[in-house]
Design a protein around this motif. Structure first.
Motif, short mmCIF file in Angstrom:
data_model
loop_
_atom_site.label_atom_id
_atom_site.label_comp_id
_atom_site.label_asym_id
_atom_site.label_seq_id
_atom_site.Cartn_x
_atom_site.Cartn_y
_atom_site.Cartn_z
N MET A 164 115.29 -21.77 -67.74
CA MET A 164 114.10 -21.62 -66.15
C MET A 164 114.34 -20.90 -65.70
SD MET A 164 111.40 -25.05 -67.31
CE MET A 164 112.88 -26.05 -66.82
N THR A 165 113.88 -20.35 -64.88
CA THR A 165 114.28 -19.97 -63.27
C THR A 165 113.12 -20.15 -62.79
OG1 THR A 165 111.73 -18.63 -62.66
CG2 THR A 165 113.06 -17.18 -64.16
N PRO A 166 114.10 -20.89 -60.85
CA PRO A 166 113.92 -21.34 -60.04
C PRO A 166 112.41 -22.21 -59.50
CG PRO A 166 115.79 -20.45 -59.60
CD PRO A 166 115.33 -19.46 -60.75
N ASP A 167 111.34 -20.96 -60.67
CA ASP A 167 109.62 -21.00 -60.13
C ASP A 167 108.97 -21.88 -61.09
OD1 ASP A 167 108.13 -20.39 -58.15
OD2 ASP A 167 107.15 -18.71 -59.82
N GLU A 168 109.35 -21.81 -62.43
CA GLU A 168 109.19 -22.09 -63.66
C GLU A 168 109.73 -23.83 -63.53
OE1 GLU A 168 109.16 -18.15 -66.62
OE2 GLU A 168 111.58 -19.20 -65.76
N THR A 169 111.20 -24.08 -62.83
CA THR A 169 111.41 -25.18 -62.93
C THR A 169 110.62 -26.04 -61.83
OG1 THR A 169 113.38 -24.68 -63.41
CG2 THR A 169 113.37 -26.89 -62.06
N LEU A 170 110.28 -25.29 -60.40
CA LEU A 170 109.13 -26.50 -59.73
C LEU A 170 108.36 -25.90 -60.79
CD1 LEU A 170 110.11 -24.58 -56.64
CD2 LEU A 170 110.81 -26.51 -56.97
N ASP A 171 107.46 -25.24 -61.30
CA ASP A 171 106.31 -25.35 -62.02
C ASP A 171 106.84 -27.17 -62.70
OD1 ASP A 171 104.58 -23.61 -61.01
OD2 ASP A 171 105.64 -21.83 -61.72
N GLY A 214 97.83 -21.41 -32.66
CA GLY A 214 96.84 -22.49 -32.43
C GLY A 214 97.62 -23.62 -32.66
N GLY A 215 98.95 -23.41 -33.33
CA GLY A 215 99.73 -24.88 -33.73
C GLY A 215 99.32 -24.58 -35.37
N ILE A 216 99.11 -23.32 -35.92
CA ILE A 216 99.58 -23.70 -37.84
C ILE A 216 100.94 -23.12 -38.54
CG2 ILE A 216 98.36 -22.54 -39.57
CD1 ILE A 216 95.97 -22.28 -37.74
N HIS A 217 101.90 -23.91 -38.71
CA HIS A 217 103.11 -23.49 -38.91
C HIS A 217 102.99 -23.37 -40.67
CE1 HIS A 217 104.50 -24.90 -35.36
NE2 HIS A 217 103.63 -25.53 -34.68
N ILE A 218 103.70 -22.11 -41.10
CA ILE A 218 103.57 -21.93 -42.04
C ILE A 218 105.74 -21.51 -42.23
CG2 ILE A 218 103.84 -20.14 -44.17
CD1 ILE A 218 101.75 -19.03 -41.86
N TRP A 219 105.25 -22.59 -43.48
CA TRP A 219 107.43 -22.99 -43.66
C TRP A 219 107.37 -21.98 -45.75
CZ3 TRP A 219 110.92 -24.89 -41.17
CH2 TRP A 219 110.34 -26.01 -40.08
N THR A 220 108.23 -21.57 -45.44
CA THR A 220 108.97 -20.80 -46.44
C THR A 220 110.01 -21.60 -46.90
OG1 THR A 220 107.70 -18.96 -46.28
CG2 THR A 220 108.68 -18.60 -47.71
N THR A 221 110.17 -21.44 -48.98
CA THR A 221 111.29 -22.69 -48.52
C THR A 221 112.30 -22.04 -49.53
OG1 THR A 221 110.46 -22.90 -51.31
CG2 THR A 221 109.77 -24.31 -49.33
N PRO A 222 113.64 -22.22 -49.54
CA PRO A 222 114.32 -21.33 -50.42
C PRO A 222 114.06 -20.90 -51.69
CG PRO A 222 115.59 -23.64 -49.10
CD PRO A 222 114.06 -23.40 -48.99
N MET A 223 113.44 -21.28 -52.42
CA MET A 223 112.66 -21.29 -53.60
C MET A 223 111.40 -19.97 -53.33
SD MET A 223 113.78 -23.93 -56.51
CE MET A 223 115.44 -24.75 -55.91
N GLY A 224 111.38 -19.85 -52.46
CA GLY A 224 110.16 -18.94 -51.42
C GLY A 224 108.60 -19.38 -51.94
#
Length: 374
Positions: free
Chosen positions: A1-8, A347-357
């Protein structure tokens, strides 16, 4: 599985675990109902023999099952995988002191809130809702719990033990702040946990700690109307959550006051009175009041113990609220030395992007009541 499929797959598996917990709870609850009164005390032996577990473990499972079965909506949410068992049991526990009408109102709100929030945020949200519904009952429960304060000694393996203190939230915050401040003033090869443990021992034994004690402080937010005794809205103790209005007023009576303006729609801090502080100190106060905790997803380190970190590299002009965020040291290092990325919106909204996207949004916590929807 791809990392994305593993997360799913991980997400699907976790939902399946939640579903299994619900099925087990329903089965155990059904078994309790169908068991003769005379045989009920030995139900743990029956199930324990079946599963090869202790009767004490079975008792815990049955207790959880009966609690969940008492709130069908919560059990359904668990069965559908919308919440996990820990959140489900937390919601049931928080509803326990409410009337049937109050519990039904709060239950629906908490189930929806729990779907996208972490355990500690759910508990704080529940306590705030309950305090608003019946502030006098909240104050009574605080006084009842206050009488249970104690110190316990738990023996551990390898010639170790643990001391557990049960204080009021305010007492605990003050004690922790004093220990933490002294430990942070030490500079040696010990870890922070080791320093705190050694500092606590020295303080209890009346010994010198080897570092300045500094000013012990806690941060409490409460509406001006509550401060003046016009209503009983709960205060918010930083690092803990809602506390009864009377307790918050007692703290404020001996403290330093600072005006904080909040957005009337969201309840999020937007400005802090500067009094005698330099603008840089006022900006730091504002960011910490707005963020409440570390802005990393799921982190509950209080903002007053965090670094203030730029979202974009410092260019001489971007030391402003919309480019600063409170980060505990661990997540400050993570942002700078890993592939985790943070984007900040006004307004203090923080958007985080993980190493797996994967992308997750951390919105600021209101410190005042948002305006009701029309």
């Amino acid at each position: 599985m791809t990392p994305d499929e593993t997360l799913d797959a991980i997400e699907d598996a976790y939902r399946a675990v939640n579903h299994a917990h619900a099925v087990l709870a329903r089965c155990l609850a059904d078994l309790v109902v169908s068991t003769d009164f005379a045989e009920y005390p030995y139900l743990g032996d029956e199930v324990g023999a079946l599963l090869s577990i202790s009767s004490r473990k079975v008792s815990t499972l049955i207790c959880h099952a009966e609690n969940l079965a008492s709130r069908p909506a919560v059990l359904t949410a668990l069965e559908e995988g919308r919440i996990d068992q820990g959140k489900a049991l937390l919601i049931v526990d928080q509803l326990e002191p409410l009337t049937a009408v109050q519990a039904e109102i709060v239950e629906a709100v908490l189930i929806e809130y729990a779907r996208t929030h972490h355990y500690s945020r759910i508990r704080q949200h529940a306590q705030s809702l309950i305090a608003k519904l019946d502030p006098e009952a909240a104050a009574r429960r605080h006084e009842e719990k206050k009488r249970t304060r104690r110190v316990e000694k738990l023996n551990l393996d390898d010639a170790m033990c643990a001391l557990r203190f049960q204080f009021t939230a305010l007492q605990g915050a003050l004690v922790w702040d004093r220990i933490d401040r002294i430990a942070r003033g030490l500079d040696d090869e010990r870890t922070m946990d080791q320093r705190r443990a050694d500092v606590a021992f020295d303080l209890l034994m009346g010994k010198e700690t080897g570092a300045p004690q500094g000013e012990v402080k806690v941060l409490v937010t409460l509406p001006a109307t509550t401060l003046m005794g016009m209503d009983q809205e709960p205060g918010m103790l930083a690092g803990y959550g809602p506390i009864p209005a009377d307790v918050a007023r007692d703290i404020a009576a001996g403290g330093t006051w600072k005006r904080i303006l909040t957005d009337p729609v969201t309840g999020v801090a937007v400005d802090v009175g500067r009094t005698n502080y330099r603008p840089s100190a006022a900006l730091a106060d504002l960011v910490r009041a707005r963020d409440v905790t570390c802005v990393a997803i799921g982190c509950r380190q209080p903002a007053h113990r965090c670094d203030l970190d730029h979202c974009e590299p410092f260019d001489g002009t971007n030391t402003v609220a919309d480019d600063l965020g409170a980060k505990c040291r661990r997540h400050h290092v993570m942002k700078h030395h890993t592939r985790w990325k943070r984007t900040q919106l006004p307004g203090g909204i923080h958007i985080w992007t993980t190493p797996m996207g994967r992308t997750y949004v951390r919105e600021p916590e209101p410190i005042a009541d948002p305006a009701p929807p029309f």
